[in-house]
Enzyme design. Structure first.
Site, PDB file in Angstrom:
ATOM      1  N   GLY A   1       0.951  -1.392   0.089  1.00  0.00           N
ATOM      2  CA  GLY A   1       0.088   0.097  -0.031  1.00  0.00           C
ATOM      3  C   GLY A   1       0.731   1.440   0.068  1.00  0.00           C
TER       4      GLY A   1
ATOM      5  N   PRO B   1       4.685  -5.594  -2.180  1.00  0.00           N
ATOM      6  CG  PRO B   1       6.826  -4.292  -2.604  1.00  0.00           C
ATOM      7  CD  PRO B   1       6.186  -5.559  -1.974  1.00  0.00           C
ATOM      8  N   GLY B   2       3.280  -3.848  -4.931  1.00  0.00           N
ATOM      9  CA  GLY B   2       3.094  -3.813  -6.653  1.00  0.00           C
ATOM     10  C   GLY B   2       3.466  -2.393  -7.011  1.00  0.00           C
TER      11      GLY B   2
ATOM     12  CB  CYS C   1     -18.948   4.941 -28.155  1.00  0.00           C
ATOM     13  SG  CYS C   1     -18.080   5.018 -29.880  1.00  0.00           S
TER      14      CYS C   1
HETATM   15  C1  PLP Z   1      -2.847  -5.885  -4.588  1.00  0.00           C
HETATM   16  C2  PLP Z   1      -2.290  -6.168  -3.291  1.00  0.00           C
HETATM   17  C3  PLP Z   1      -0.839  -5.741  -3.218  1.00  0.00           C
HETATM   18  C4  PLP Z   1      -0.194  -4.851  -3.693  1.00  0.00           C
HETATM   19  O1  PLP Z   1      -0.585  -3.651  -3.287  1.00  0.00           O
HETATM   20  P1  PLP Z   1       0.181  -2.096  -4.158  1.00  0.00           P
HETATM   21  O2  PLP Z   1      -0.789  -0.884  -3.674  1.00  0.00           O
HETATM   22  O3  PLP Z   1       0.279  -2.124  -5.455  1.00  0.00           O
HETATM   23  O4  PLP Z   1       1.486  -2.350  -3.591  1.00  0.00           O
HETATM   24  C5  PLP Z   1      -0.164  -6.489  -1.979  1.00  0.00           C
HETATM   25  N1  PLP Z   1      -1.043  -7.266  -1.237  1.00  0.00           N
HETATM   26  C6  PLP Z   1      -2.149  -7.872  -1.275  1.00  0.00           C
HETATM   27  C7  PLP Z   1      -2.756  -8.953  -0.752  1.00  0.00           C
HETATM   28  C8  PLP Z   1      -2.982  -7.257  -2.619  1.00  0.00           C
HETATM   29  O5  PLP Z   1      -3.999  -7.746  -2.992  1.00  0.00           O
END
Ligand code: PLP
Length: 401
Positions: A218, A260-261, A328
């Protein structure tokens, strides 16, 4: 990346196009591990739903990352990219029991976020170690789509249900080896994160054989100059100290995990699209691009404000534009944004297009998904091809009518 480099890639590979800068991904990974360098056992599991291209997975694997997955198919992709099952954690929500079983059979760490599933799984597989996802009920950030820690959230097992949880663990004799939280994708305030961490530490004391504590993710990244971002270095300092103290108190070596993503891939990504039309109406100048929310849904879905540059005219005089797509229905990327003067045929570059952009792209309006390119060592490498008409019809079954 420089406008000139991006423009050359648009010319080489066509547009719309996704470009990812490998060096930025590596930098972000190293920034995170440096911030927690005091912690002996640190584990980063890249949340691959953000961007799941196999080459990106391999790049992060090379950095030393593990994977956080949310579906059986993500696990399969991860294995295909070369991750060993021990480097993958499965954190699903609301999936079928069979899917959890399938993943567990592969030797992947399971993370369970529901008491009924925990009970069922513990009864059937008492020997398989399980991580549990706790909901600490801490509200992180303001976006209700991506804030998952609040009281009404569908995610995690409420920390208030601990007695029930412990009863299940005792009755089944299952082994809880990890404890996890993920408070949502919008952490602004480190103190809030540390407060939630305290709840996790408290919960952890209920289990005697933990191997890891997973603090989810997050982390917020900036979208433009002056934006608030999670101060990873400060979080690293404060949480590491607290973690090391807890480890002592707990009396057993623990791994500190994150997943982290966005933090790893958001800023590495650029989305490039050509301007088809510039349209002056009575009150607004529209720049209509050769794309839409089928390719980049975040502005419409989350209200994300991606910085937009005219890379065909980066030094031009700035004017106000409303940037829209070709779908559209209302399809606005930016309202009254200052961008250097746009002519039809110019290429616009959208920043922060690494996370949840291509992975959320669709074929709406029967458009092809864009190609993806990795920028590495001063060169563009095609890592997924632009779709073709064949892709649009390959799964359709045409019957006699
Ligand atoms: C989506 C998700 C993340 C990654 O969140 P980011 O905001 O992209 O860092 C981490 N853990 C879980 C369980 C998620 O569902």
């Amino acid at each position: 990346m420089q406008p000139k480099e991006l423009l050359a890639l648009a010319e080489e590979f066509g547009n719309p196009l996704y470009v990812y800068d490998a060096a930025t991904i590596e930098q972000q990974y190293n920034r995170l591990t440096s911030a927690f360098s005091k912690v002996e056992n640190l584990r980063i599991n890249y949340a691959m739903k953000a961007l799941s291209n196999i080459t990106i997975l391999k790049l992060l694997k090379k950095c030393g990352s593990g994977l956080d997955t949310v579906s059986f198919q993500e696990v399969q992709l991860g294995l295909h990219a070369g991750f060993s099952p021990e480097k993958i954690i499965f954190t699903p929500n609301g999936v079928s029991f069979e899917e959890i079983e399938e993943v567990a059979k592969l030797g992947v760490q399971i993370n369970i976020d529901n008491l009924s599933v925990l009970e069922h799984f513990g009864a059937k597989y008492p020997k398989v170690p399980v991580c549990i996802r706790i909901n600490p009920h801490v509200m992180a950030g303001g976006n209700s789509n991506i804030s998952v820690g609040h009281i009404d959230s569908k995610f995690g097992i409420s920390v208030h249900q601990m007695p029930h949880l412990l009863r299940i663990v005792e009755n089944t004799g299952m082994h809880i080896n990890g404890i996890h939280m993920h408070t949502g994708s919008d952490i602004l305030d480190i103190e809030v994160f540390l407060y939630a961490a305290e709840i996790l530490f408290d919960a952890a004391k209920n289990f005697k054989e933990l191997d890891f504590l997973d603090f989810g993710s997050g982390f917020k990244v900036p979208y433009k100059k002056g934006d608030i971002e999670t101060n990873i270095e400060e979080l690293g300092k404060k949480l590491s100290k607290r973690f090391l103290a807890f480890e002592k108190e707990y009396g057993r070596t623990l791994t500190l995990a994150f997943e982290p993503g966005k933090f790893l891939v958001s800023e590495a990504g650029f989305f490039l699209a050509k301007v088809n039309v510039v349209k002056q109406t009575t009150s607004t100048v529209f720049a209509g691009i050769d794309s839409g929310f089928n390719h980049l849904i975040r502005p419409m879905f989350y209200g994300s404000q991606h910085a937009i540059e005219n890379i065909s005219n980066p030094k031009g005089k700035e004017r106000f534009y409303t940037v829209v797509g070709y779908i559209c229905e209302t399809d606005t990327f930016a309202n009254n944004r200052q961008i250097s003067e746009i002519k039809e045929g110019d290429i616009l570059s959208f920043r922060n297009s690494g996370a949840y952009c291509f992975s959320m792209a669709s074929n709406y309006n029967s458009r092809f998904k864009p190609a993806e390119v990795l920028w590495k060592d001063g060169k563009g490498h095609l890592i997924s091809k632009r779709e073709t008409f064949e892709d649009l019809i390959k799964n359709q079954v045409e019957i006699e009518i």
